[in-house]
Design an enzyme around this catalytic site. Structure first.
Site: not given
Ligand code: RB5
Length: 149
Positions: A14, A72, A74, A105, A140
């Site tokens: 993203d 993304c 996180t 694993h 596994h």
């Molecule tokens: C974008 O702001 C953020 O929410 C997205 O990149 C991600 O971290 C969502 O899980």
């Protein structure tokens, strides 16, 4: 010997993962990868990660790619989307040891990265490890067989 030559790798991200995606693609091509498909997004403009993760998951399920990379902010949101797809095992990784274990694993087929919480160097340090580490099978595989209900 070019270990990336025969690998078909898909990548999606993203807006939060866009800049890191560019660095990763540059690295893979520099290492000799010839089959890297970028499913987007293609800018830092705010967007919704499912719009890019679902098409990549479908292409992996069709057998068009062996592996994927998802990025993304996180790494969680995009992994959640991918892991809705049967046969996709996206592993959130933040260091080479976890990336290796995700292959050994979990037979992970997608390396998922948290762009806002790792450095570019961290990300690149996981790539060779992830793509060159083999699944150990055995106990596994038994566990993986129990994932889907
Ligand atoms: C974008 O702001 C953020 O929410 C997205 O990149 C991600 O971290 C969502 O899980």
């Amino acid at each position: 010997m070019n270990p990336y030559r025969h690998l078909r790798i898909a990548i999606c991200n993203d807006h939060a993962g866009y800049e890191l995606k560019l660095k990763i693609v540059e690295y893979l091509l520099g290492e000799g990868a010839t089959d890297v498909k970028d499913f987007g997004c293609h800018s830092t403009e705010s967007c919704d990660y499912p719009d890019f993760a679902h098409p990549m998951a479908s292409a992996i399920k069709r057998g068009e790619f062996e592996y994927g990379i998802s990025i993304c902010g996180t790494g969680n949101g995009i992994s959640m989307v991918l892991n809705k797809h049967f046969g996709i095992r996206a592993a959130l990784c933040w260091n080479p040891q976890i990336a290796a274990l995700a292959r050994q694993h979990n037979d992970a087929n997608v390396l998922s990265l948290p762009a806002r919480f790792i450095t570019e160097e961290d990300a690149l340090s996981m790539l060779d490890v992830f793509f060159m580490t083999k699944f150990e099978g055995g106990r596994h595989q038994t566990r993986i067989d129990k994932i889907n209900q």
